[in-house]
Design a protein around this motif. Structure first.
Motif, PDB file in Angstrom:
ATOM      1  N   ARG B  36      33.633  46.356  50.360  1.00 16.90           N
ATOM      2  CA  ARG B  36      35.091  46.301  50.292  1.00 16.90           C
ATOM      3  C   ARG B  36      35.451  45.080  49.454  1.00 16.90           C
ATOM      4  O   ARG B  36      35.153  43.961  49.816  1.00 16.90           O
ATOM      5  CB  ARG B  36      35.659  46.179  51.700  1.00 16.90           C
ATOM      6  CG  ARG B  36      37.167  46.102  51.734  1.00 16.90           C
ATOM      7  CD  ARG B  36      37.652  45.957  53.166  1.00 16.90           C
ATOM      8  NE  ARG B  36      37.199  47.085  53.984  1.00 16.90           N
ATOM      9  CZ  ARG B  36      37.747  48.290  53.941  1.00 16.90           C
ATOM     10  NH1 ARG B  36      38.738  48.532  53.134  1.00 16.90           N
ATOM     11  NH2 ARG B  36      37.294  49.254  54.714  1.00 16.90           N
ATOM     12  N   LEU B  37      36.035  45.314  48.307  1.00 19.29           N
ATOM     13  CA  LEU B  37      36.382  44.223  47.399  1.00 19.29           C
ATOM     14  C   LEU B  37      37.852  44.298  47.091  1.00 19.29           C
ATOM     15  O   LEU B  37      38.245  44.935  46.133  1.00 19.29           O
ATOM     16  CB  LEU B  37      35.640  44.380  46.059  1.00 19.29           C
ATOM     17  CG  LEU B  37      34.174  44.076  45.914  1.00 19.29           C
ATOM     18  CD1 LEU B  37      33.772  44.293  44.474  1.00 19.29           C
ATOM     19  CD2 LEU B  37      33.898  42.653  46.310  1.00 19.29           C
ATOM     20  N   PRO B  38      38.702  43.678  47.917  1.00 19.06           N
ATOM     21  CA  PRO B  38      40.122  43.786  47.575  1.00 19.06           C
ATOM     22  C   PRO B  38      40.446  42.928  46.348  1.00 19.06           C
ATOM     23  O   PRO B  38      40.303  43.400  45.250  1.00 19.06           O
ATOM     24  CB  PRO B  38      40.829  43.296  48.838  1.00 19.06           C
ATOM     25  CG  PRO B  38      39.765  42.932  49.813  1.00 19.06           C
ATOM     26  CD  PRO B  38      38.459  42.869  49.080  1.00 19.06           C
ATOM     27  N   ASN B  39      40.787  41.674  46.544  1.00 17.24           N
ATOM     28  CA  ASN B  39      41.093  40.878  45.366  1.00 17.24           C
ATOM     29  C   ASN B  39      40.156  39.691  45.274  1.00 17.24           C
ATOM     30  O   ASN B  39      40.206  38.774  46.079  1.00 17.24           O
ATOM     31  CB  ASN B  39      42.541  40.405  45.405  1.00 17.24           C
ATOM     32  CG  ASN B  39      43.466  41.529  45.014  1.00 17.24           C
ATOM     33  OD1 ASN B  39      43.273  42.169  43.982  1.00 17.24           O
ATOM     34  ND2 ASN B  39      44.448  41.797  45.869  1.00 17.24           N
ATOM     35  N   ILE B  40      39.292  39.732  44.298  1.00 15.42           N
ATOM     36  CA  ILE B  40      38.359  38.638  44.095  1.00 15.42           C
ATOM     37  C   ILE B  40      39.105  37.562  43.305  1.00 15.42           C
ATOM     38  O   ILE B  40      39.706  37.851  42.281  1.00 15.42           O
ATOM     39  CB  ILE B  40      37.145  39.130  43.290  1.00 15.42           C
ATOM     40  CG1 ILE B  40      36.443  40.256  44.021  1.00 15.42           C
ATOM     41  CG2 ILE B  40      36.189  37.988  43.009  1.00 15.42           C
ATOM     42  CD1 ILE B  40      35.842  39.863  45.325  1.00 15.42           C
ATOM     43  N   PRO B  41      39.095  36.329  43.822  1.00 17.79           N
ATOM     44  CA  PRO B  41      39.826  35.287  43.094  1.00 17.79           C
ATOM     45  C   PRO B  41      39.248  35.067  41.700  1.00 17.79           C
ATOM     46  O   PRO B  41      38.037  35.187  41.489  1.00 17.79           O
ATOM     47  CB  PRO B  41      39.640  34.042  43.971  1.00 17.79           C
ATOM     48  CG  PRO B  41      38.653  34.391  45.004  1.00 17.79           C
ATOM     49  CD  PRO B  41      38.495  35.863  45.059  1.00 17.79           C
ATOM     50  N   ILE B  42      40.125  34.749  40.770  1.00 21.23           N
ATOM     51  CA  ILE B  42      39.705  34.531  39.390  1.00 21.23           C
ATOM     52  C   ILE B  42      38.758  33.341  39.328  1.00 21.23           C
ATOM     53  O   ILE B  42      38.985  32.317  39.976  1.00 21.23           O
ATOM     54  CB  ILE B  42      40.958  34.319  38.513  1.00 21.23           C
ATOM     55  CG1 ILE B  42      41.555  35.688  38.227  1.00 21.23           C
ATOM     56  CG2 ILE B  42      40.630  33.596  37.225  1.00 21.23           C
ATOM     57  CD1 ILE B  42      42.829  35.678  37.482  1.00 21.23           C
ATOM     58  N   GLY B  43      37.685  33.497  38.599  1.00 23.61           N
ATOM     59  CA  GLY B  43      36.726  32.414  38.450  1.00 23.61           C
ATOM     60  C   GLY B  43      35.522  32.552  39.360  1.00 23.61           C
ATOM     61  O   GLY B  43      34.524  31.871  39.173  1.00 23.61           O
TER      62      GLY B  43
END
Lengths: 217, 223
Positions: B36-43
């Motif tokens: 489950r990968l909702p929102n992976i933080p940028i970077g």
């Protein structure tokens, strides 16, 4: 899930595959679909799942084709050199020996690895991976997966010798003094590399893990 | 690099496939493991636990940067094709060769197939990949709707990837240099350095590329 920096590497977390969860995943973009899955991925449009048997047949067919054309690639000349009316032909192996005699050991090693070691290892590795899908394997899935990654990464580099022949033939066209022309082996070698690349691309790495997944579910 | 746990387990500790948020689920493209990968933080960067394939690695402004780097590579490729890349002197004769000459030397005779293959691997396919990346990603970077057939074009760009062999060609040039060293004296032309720059830029560009983000953006903006 593992975020880099390896903080939680190795923590045993239960892994469930899309297949075990009753979903169909796209091997290109990772999009999952509920059953019945559409013929093409809803996100990237890839045709979904030709079936593991079909993919294995493709792997073996390309592999055999690659091995067959590898034979003339080694027997026939790769380069035909004319210097002052004197013509000489050299196969892949003779080219390596020539480089050794010139004292260019480093370059000889590059050509030897790219043209002989890598193709032979690739044949063996792809054959092993394809056959180990069907039976109990001596290597555990993570090791076989590593092997698959190496084969995929390294295969293209065999093309070096074909490019060398093309460059030399383009460059050394000095009429009487010296001309270099490609031999028939250049074609069969290029085909061999292309066929084994297609073979490796046809291999579905999911099959490596499938046996463990089947045991788990 | 930020540290987060993007896996938000349901009560069972496993992603629940019957959940309505099927869009948040991602199957590892290599081994089929479900996450489950909702929102992976940028970077940050997420890898599959068992086969270590990078699942996603979003970067700030990546699409614009990739499109610009692809543009740079395309221009360098044009320079690399037409300028001489090697100059050979032997027995008082000078021969300059461009990549175009490498291709054309086989154009008549039994080696036409080889000429086509070499041209495809070192010029046509890399160039096709640069242009399709610009076509797909420039509208994304600007926040526009995807261009027509963007999805099919990006899929093609991905397929071409292993077949664009500019970097292998450079090693081939190096080997060729040493092979004729006894026969003639050789020097590198401007096109060779254009090729080297192109390979380095391509490596940087591929490093920025997060396929999952691109696919997701294409899917959302197409709707």
């Amino acid at each position: 899930m593992q975020i880099d920096d390896m903080e939680n590497a190795g923590t045993p977390q239960p892994i469930i595959t899309a297949r075990a969860a009753g979903l169909v995943a796209c091997p290109n973009c990772g999009r999952v679909h509920r059953h019945p899955a559409p013929a093409r991925c809803a996100r990237c449009g890839l045709a979904l799942d030709p079936g593991p048997d079909k993919s294995l047949q493709r792997v073996l067919a390309w592999l055999v084709a690659g091995m067959i054309v590898y034979v003339p690639a080694n027997i026939y000349p790769m380069l035909i050199t004319n210097t002052f009316g004197h013509s000489s032909e050299s196969t892949i192996l003779e080219g390596v020996v020539e480089l050794l005699q010139h004292g260019s050991y480093g370059v000889a090693l590059i050509v030897f690895v790219a043209s002989i070691i890598i193709p032979v290892i690739k044949f063996a590795a792809i054959g092993f991976l394809a056959l180990s899908v069907r039976r109990q394997s001596i290597l555990p899935p993570p090791a076989r997966h590593k092997l698959y990654e190496i084969v995929e990464f390294i295969g293209r580099w065999s093309m070096i010798d074909v490019f060398v022949v093309a460059i030399l033939a383009a460059l050394v066209q000095l009429d009487f003094a010296a001309t270099i022309n490609p031999g028939i082996a250049a074609i069969s070698f290029a085909l061999s590399v292309a066929f084994t690349m297609l073979s490796a691309q046809s291999f579905d790495p999911k099959a490596i893990w499938a046996e463990r997944d089947a045991a788990a579910s | 690099m930020t540290e987060t746990d993007p896996m938000l387990p349901t009560e069972q500790g496993k992603p629940d496939p019957n959940d309505s948020a099927i869009e948040d689920l991602v199957a590892c493209p290599t081994c089929d493991a479900l996450y489950r990968l909702p929102n992976i933080p940028i970077g940050s960067r997420a890898r599959c636990l068992r086969c270590h394939t990078v699942l996603t690695a979003p970067r700030e402004g990546a699409m614009t940067r990739i499109a610009m780097l692809a543009g740079t590579s395309a221009i360098l490729m044009i320079a690399a094709v037409f300028f001489p890349f090697l100059e050979l002197t032997a027995a008082g004769m000078v021969q300059r060769s461009s990549v175009l000459d490498v291709v054309l030397v086989f154009a008549d005779g039994p080696f036409v197939g080889l000429a086509v293959a070499v041209a495809a691997l070192i010029v046509v396919l890399p160039l096709a990949r640069f242009l399709s990346l610009i076509y797909v990603l420039a509208p994304m970077g600007l926040g526009w709707r995807p261009a027509p057939y963007a999805i099919a074009v990006f899929r093609m760009a991905e397929r071409i990837r292993p077949w664009s062999m500019a970097e292998i060609f450079i090693v081939g040039v190096a080997v060729a240099l040493i092979k004729v060293a006894g026969l003639a004296s050789l020097s590198l032309g401007p096109a060779f350095w254009a090729f080297v720059a192109l390979v380095l830029i391509t490596a940087v560009k591929d490093n920025f590329m997060c396929r999952l983000t691109i696919w997701k953006t294409l899917e959302h903006r197409s709707q």
